[in-house]
Design a protein around this motif. Structure first.
Motif, PDB file in Angstrom:
ATOM      1  N   ARG A  61       2.329   4.221 -23.503  1.00  0.00           N
ATOM      2  CA  ARG A  61       1.870   4.666 -24.829  1.00  0.00           C
ATOM      3  C   ARG A  61       0.887   3.680 -25.446  1.00  0.00           C
ATOM      4  NH1 ARG A  61       7.195   5.980 -27.198  1.00  0.00           N
ATOM      5  NH2 ARG A  61       7.542   7.919 -26.150  1.00  0.00           N
ATOM      6  N   ALA A  62       1.074   2.406 -25.170  1.00  0.00           N
ATOM      7  CA  ALA A  62       0.178   1.376 -25.716  1.00  0.00           C
ATOM      8  C   ALA A  62      -1.168   1.371 -24.999  1.00  0.00           C
ATOM      9  CB  ALA A  62       0.840   0.006 -25.613  1.00  0.00           C
ATOM     10  N   GLY A  63      -1.292   2.174 -23.934  1.00  0.00           N
ATOM     11  CA  GLY A  63      -2.557   2.259 -23.212  1.00  0.00           C
ATOM     12  C   GLY A  63      -2.811   1.073 -22.295  1.00  0.00           C
ATOM     13  N   LEU A  64      -1.755   0.352 -21.951  1.00  0.00           N
ATOM     14  CA  LEU A  64      -1.921  -0.814 -21.087  1.00  0.00           C
ATOM     15  C   LEU A  64      -2.049  -0.367 -19.635  1.00  0.00           C
ATOM     16  CD1 LEU A  64       0.760  -3.049 -22.801  1.00  0.00           C
ATOM     17  CD2 LEU A  64      -1.718  -3.242 -23.011  1.00  0.00           C
ATOM     18  N   PRO A  65      -2.855  -1.072 -18.854  1.00  0.00           N
ATOM     19  CA  PRO A  65      -3.031  -0.669 -17.448  1.00  0.00           C
ATOM     20  C   PRO A  65      -1.904  -1.204 -16.575  1.00  0.00           C
ATOM     21  CG  PRO A  65      -4.364  -2.584 -17.906  1.00  0.00           C
ATOM     22  CD  PRO A  65      -3.725  -2.186 -19.215  1.00  0.00           C
ATOM     23  N   TRP A  66      -1.697  -0.558 -15.446  1.00  0.00           N
ATOM     24  CA  TRP A  66      -0.790  -1.021 -14.416  1.00  0.00           C
ATOM     25  C   TRP A  66      -1.636  -1.760 -13.393  1.00  0.00           C
ATOM     26  CZ3 TRP A  66       4.333  -0.236 -15.284  1.00  0.00           C
ATOM     27  CH2 TRP A  66       4.658   0.675 -16.280  1.00  0.00           C
ATOM     28  N   PHE A  67      -1.038  -2.621 -12.625  1.00  0.00           N
ATOM     29  CA  PHE A  67      -1.779  -3.409 -11.641  1.00  0.00           C
ATOM     30  C   PHE A  67      -1.225  -3.142 -10.251  1.00  0.00           C
ATOM     31  CE2 PHE A  67      -2.235  -5.498 -15.657  1.00  0.00           C
ATOM     32  CZ  PHE A  67      -3.580  -5.844 -15.691  1.00  0.00           C
ATOM     33  N   ASP A  68      -2.112  -3.172  -9.279  1.00  0.00           N
ATOM     34  CA  ASP A  68      -1.695  -2.955  -7.905  1.00  0.00           C
ATOM     35  C   ASP A  68      -2.438  -3.937  -7.014  1.00  0.00           C
ATOM     36  OD1 ASP A  68      -0.540  -1.966  -5.635  1.00  0.00           O
ATOM     37  OD2 ASP A  68      -0.993   0.118  -6.082  1.00  0.00           O
ATOM     38  N   PHE A  69      -1.715  -4.501  -6.078  1.00  0.00           N
ATOM     39  CA  PHE A  69      -2.310  -5.414  -5.104  1.00  0.00           C
ATOM     40  C   PHE A  69      -1.925  -4.910  -3.730  1.00  0.00           C
ATOM     41  CE2 PHE A  69      -2.359  -9.040  -2.274  1.00  0.00           C
ATOM     42  CZ  PHE A  69      -3.595  -9.595  -2.574  1.00  0.00           C
ATOM     43  N   TYR A  70      -2.892  -4.528  -2.955  1.00  0.00           N
ATOM     44  CA  TYR A  70      -2.633  -3.946  -1.644  1.00  0.00           C
ATOM     45  C   TYR A  70      -3.556  -4.584  -0.629  1.00  0.00           C
ATOM     46  CZ  TYR A  70      -2.320  -0.458   2.053  1.00  0.00           C
ATOM     47  OH  TYR A  70      -2.142   0.163   3.250  1.00  0.00           O
ATOM     48  N   ARG A  71      -3.020  -4.977   0.506  1.00  0.00           N
ATOM     49  CA  ARG A  71      -3.826  -5.559   1.587  1.00  0.00           C
ATOM     50  C   ARG A  71      -3.629  -4.725   2.828  1.00  0.00           C
ATOM     51  NH1 ARG A  71      -5.510 -11.160   0.943  1.00  0.00           N
ATOM     52  NH2 ARG A  71      -6.584 -10.659   2.858  1.00  0.00           N
ATOM     53  N   ASP A  72      -4.679  -4.080   3.291  1.00  0.00           N
ATOM     54  CA  ASP A  72      -4.561  -3.362   4.554  1.00  0.00           C
ATOM     55  C   ASP A  72      -5.239  -4.127   5.687  1.00  0.00           C
ATOM     56  OD1 ASP A  72      -7.176  -2.934   3.831  1.00  0.00           O
ATOM     57  OD2 ASP A  72      -7.063  -0.753   3.840  1.00  0.00           O
ATOM     58  N   ASP A  73      -5.671  -5.365   5.372  1.00  0.00           N
ATOM     59  CA  ASP A  73      -6.337  -6.177   6.392  1.00  0.00           C
ATOM     60  C   ASP A  73      -5.393  -7.211   7.010  1.00  0.00           C
ATOM     61  OD1 ASP A  73      -6.226  -7.460   3.880  1.00  0.00           O
ATOM     62  OD2 ASP A  73      -7.850  -8.819   4.428  1.00  0.00           O
ATOM     63  N   LEU A  74      -4.142  -7.252   6.563  1.00  0.00           N
ATOM     64  CA  LEU A  74      -3.160  -8.206   7.094  1.00  0.00           C
ATOM     65  C   LEU A  74      -1.926  -7.463   7.591  1.00  0.00           C
ATOM     66  CD1 LEU A  74      -3.219 -10.916   4.273  1.00  0.00           C
ATOM     67  CD2 LEU A  74      -4.334 -11.044   6.496  1.00  0.00           C
ATOM     68  N   ALA A  75      -1.296  -8.005   8.609  1.00  0.00           N
ATOM     69  CA  ALA A  75      -0.059  -7.414   9.115  1.00  0.00           C
ATOM     70  C   ALA A  75       1.088  -7.764   8.171  1.00  0.00           C
ATOM     71  CB  ALA A  75       0.227  -7.938  10.517  1.00  0.00           C
TER      72      ALA A  75
END
Length: 128
Positions: A61-75
């Motif tokens: 509701r406050a309009g704050l963003p969510w964060f995502d960290f994804y690495r598809d270049d590492l096992a």
């Protein structure tokens, strides 16, 4: 008072790219973590305890963003089979016909900021 398992956080654990010789094994430290309830917090610190964390709905509701960290270049290392069997607080609560996480319902995530090397768009994260 207790800590509960759960949440919808995704986690990836990667193999350390360094060898043991790269680390300073002579330097050590430790950290003590103490859990306390609100009454003990006030006694220890002399201050009022922190406010209840915001719910996912309040955050959205406050309009704050969510964060995502994804690495598809590492096992990704395989996780613990023992920990994989842990049920979330919400799952256990639903099985009992209860609602342990009152007021903390899931929300439709509309704004995601990627902190990943390969940037993804909000539409990709939303599954569009």
């Amino acid at each position: 008072m207790a800590l509960g398992a759960g949440g919808r956080m995704r986690q990836q654990i990667f193999e350390d790219p360094y060898t043991a010789e790269d680390w300073d094994m002579q330097q050590t430290s430790r950290c003590f973590v103490h859990l306390c309830d609100a009454l003990l917090w006030r006694e220890i610190t002399g201050e009022n305890p922190p406010q209840t964390p915001v719910t996912a709905r309040e955050y959205e509701r406050a309009g704050l963003p969510w964060f995502d960290f994804y690495r598809d270049d590492l096992a990704v290392l395989e996780g613990s089979k023992t920990l994989a069997g842990i049920k979330s607080v919400n799952t256990i609560s639903k099985a009992k016909g209860d609602k342990a996480l009152k007021g903390n319902d899931s929300v439709e995530v509309t704004s995601v900021i990627s902190c990943s090397p390969k940037k993804k768009t909000v539409k990709e994260w939303a599954g569009e």
